[in-house]
Motif scaffolding. Structure first.
Motif, PDB file in Angstrom:
ATOM      1  N   THR A  31      52.889 110.807  42.071  1.00  0.00           N
ATOM      2  CA  THR A  31      53.039 111.294  40.705  1.00  0.00           C
ATOM      3  C   THR A  31      54.482 111.680  40.446  1.00  0.00           C
ATOM      4  OG1 THR A  31      52.615 113.605  41.259  1.00  0.00           O
ATOM      5  CG2 THR A  31      50.697 112.232  40.764  1.00  0.00           C
ATOM      6  N   GLU A  32      54.764 111.890  39.187  1.00  0.00           N
ATOM      7  CA  GLU A  32      56.089 112.357  38.788  1.00  0.00           C
ATOM      8  C   GLU A  32      55.903 113.394  37.705  1.00  0.00           C
ATOM      9  OE1 GLU A  32      60.168 110.493  36.825  1.00  0.00           O
ATOM     10  OE2 GLU A  32      59.006 109.321  38.263  1.00  0.00           O
ATOM     11  N   ARG A  33      56.518 114.556  37.889  1.00  0.00           N
ATOM     12  CA  ARG A  33      56.400 115.595  36.871  1.00  0.00           C
ATOM     13  C   ARG A  33      57.195 115.188  35.643  1.00  0.00           C
ATOM     14  NH1 ARG A  33      58.485 120.000  34.419  1.00  0.00           N
ATOM     15  NH2 ARG A  33      57.041 121.722  34.066  1.00  0.00           N
ATOM     16  N   ARG A 354      53.689 106.238  37.782  1.00  0.00           N
ATOM     17  CA  ARG A 354      53.791 107.554  38.426  1.00  0.00           C
ATOM     18  C   ARG A 354      53.594 108.675  37.416  1.00  0.00           C
ATOM     19  NH1 ARG A 354      58.333 105.246  41.094  1.00  0.00           N
ATOM     20  NH2 ARG A 354      59.733 106.476  39.760  1.00  0.00           N
ATOM     21  N   LEU A 355      54.149 108.516  36.228  1.00  0.00           N
ATOM     22  CA  LEU A 355      53.969 109.534  35.186  1.00  0.00           C
ATOM     23  C   LEU A 355      52.508 109.601  34.737  1.00  0.00           C
ATOM     24  CD1 LEU A 355      57.174 108.963  33.037  1.00  0.00           C
ATOM     25  CD2 LEU A 355      56.581 111.059  34.254  1.00  0.00           C
ATOM     26  N   ASN A 358      50.194 111.692  36.789  1.00  0.00           N
ATOM     27  CA  ASN A 358      50.331 113.146  36.723  1.00  0.00           C
ATOM     28  C   ASN A 358      49.033 113.755  36.193  1.00  0.00           C
ATOM     29  OD1 ASN A 358      50.934 115.811  35.671  1.00  0.00           O
ATOM     30  ND2 ASN A 358      53.083 115.313  35.987  1.00  0.00           N
TER      31      ASN A 358
END
Length: 416
Positions: A31-33, A354-355, A358
């Protein structure tokens, strides 16, 4: 089909760039914050920042309507029902109207369904007028602002314009009595008469438990490049074609029905949710209105939404970075859709995935039962909290009137 386009998809999947997103939170998914203020807004906690008074209306405005047709609990407009249930037990609710920041009127205006399950909006204006007449007669709070500190959930196709056809919705405009209130609505389109300044745009309802029941193994490759299921033409309501979806869906079909990169059809298979989890891109074109549950489904299942709806205002746009997680295609550019999507670099696709993985992103699009921190209920409250404090100008002088109670089509003025 050009070989390089096939290679593009093969390389993506073979390199494990196409892993399925999941509804379950954080199952080893990279994931990506969300960076910057958007991420902070998405994770805001509204509790302690506002108080809401819920009017107790006769059950004919809500519960009895639902008892008559329980299908209203599962259709895409059900946010009005679940928002009511959430607020009744929410810590932001106050039983003392004198300390309230906001006032909420629970009216189920979309729960009048055809045999096919489509909402009929024709009684909605009369129903809403009746509810406002009731609260303005029995409580003093509406009259002191004429609704400027009240909010209403209006999840119709075109919100408080209360019609499913755009031309007629525009002709009607927003119901006069709601023109000072804050509207919480699924419809959002810039520079449109059915979206007033200050409205909070929300996702349509999609059943969280049903989606959760259709999860597939996390490691399943995304072997479908582009996926879509739905109408391309609406022959019954648009027999000549070109009006429905402003021709965008017809253009998708006419240009890509034989393209092997596009898995598109009018058929809605039992594997619909599973298929979305196997796809890289999910088309989210406008229909009669710019929005649809596909947007929610795409985000929840980690499928990059391809948004084809000019000037759309997306849900919780101050919290969700739509430009970073989705692909926007102008309606006039639909014939070039294959070139547009195959031209996106793999690293860009990876970052979007990846987003989308989240957990906060997925949570914000859902109305779960029971409510969960950061879900769509809380995003609505965050939106209301950010509008506080009310400007002193919203409070009317004694005897001052702004709204015209007799304005609007004659049919709207009939008793409900």
């Amino acid at each position: 089909m050009n070989f390089w386009k096939w290679s593009f998809v093969g390389i993506l999947c073979a390199a494990s760039l196409c892993r399925a997103g999941a509804v379950e939170r954080g199952r080893n998914q990279p994931t990506e914050r969300i960076s910057g203020s958007a991420g902070d807004v998405l994770e805001d906690d509204p509790v302690g920042r506002l108080k809401v008074f819920v009017y107790e209306l006769p059950s004919k405005y809500n519960k009895k309507i639902l008892q008559k047709d329980p299908r209203c609990l599962t259709h895409m407009f059900a946010a009005e029902i679940f928002m009511h249930r959430f607020l009744l037990s929410s810590p932001v609710r106050t039983l003392n109207p004198e300390e309230a920041d906001w006032f909420y009127t629970p009216v189920y205006t979309t729960c009048d369904l055809t045999p096919n399950g489509l909402p009929l909006p024709f009684k909605s204006p009369r129903m809403m007028r009746s509810a406002i007449q009731l609260i303005s007669s029995n409580w003093p709070y509406w009259n002191r602002t004429e609704g400027a500190d009240h909010f209403f959930v209006v999840p119709h196709d075109f919100g408080a314009c209360f019609h499913y056809q755009e031309e007629k919705a525009i002709e009607r405009g927003i119901l006069t009595l709601l023109q000072r209130a804050s509207l919480v609505q699924t419809f959002g389109q810039r520079n449109h008469v059915c979206l007033k300044d200050g409205s909070i745009t929300i996702p349509p309802y999609a059943p969280p438990q049903k989606m959760h029941a259709h999860l597939i193994p996390e490691k399943t490759p995304r072997s479908i490049f582009v996926y879509f299921r739905g109408l391309f033409y609406d022959v019954g309501n648009d027999p000549e074609g070109g009006y429905y979806a402003r021709g965008a869906r017809a253009a998708v079909w006419e240009n890509f029905k034989d393209n092997p990169l596009f898995d598109i059809s009018t058929e809605h298979p039992t594997t619909y949710y599973e298929d979305m989890q196997r796809a890289i891109f999910c088309l989210c074109p406008l229909g009669w209105a710019p929005w649809s549950p596909r947007l929610v489904e795409a985000v929840v299942f980690g499928c990059i939404p391809v948004i084809i709806a000019d000037d759309i205002v997306l849900p919780f746009a101050d919290a969700i970075p739509w430009e970073e997680i989705g692909v926007f295609v102008d309606e006039e550019d639909v014939p070039n859709l294959d070139t547009i999507l195959t031209s996106i670099p793999p690293e860009v696709i990876l970052r979007k995935q990846r987003l989308l993985a989240n957990p906060s992103m997925k949570q914000a699009m859902l109305f779960p039962q029971p409510a969960q921190q950061g879900d769509a209920f809380h995003q609505v409250l965050n939106g209301l909290a950010r509008k506080l404090p009310h400007d002193s100008s919203v409070y009317l002088k004694p005897g001052e009137k702004i709204l015209n109670w007799t304005a609007g089509p004659v049919g709207d003025l009939k008793p409900w």
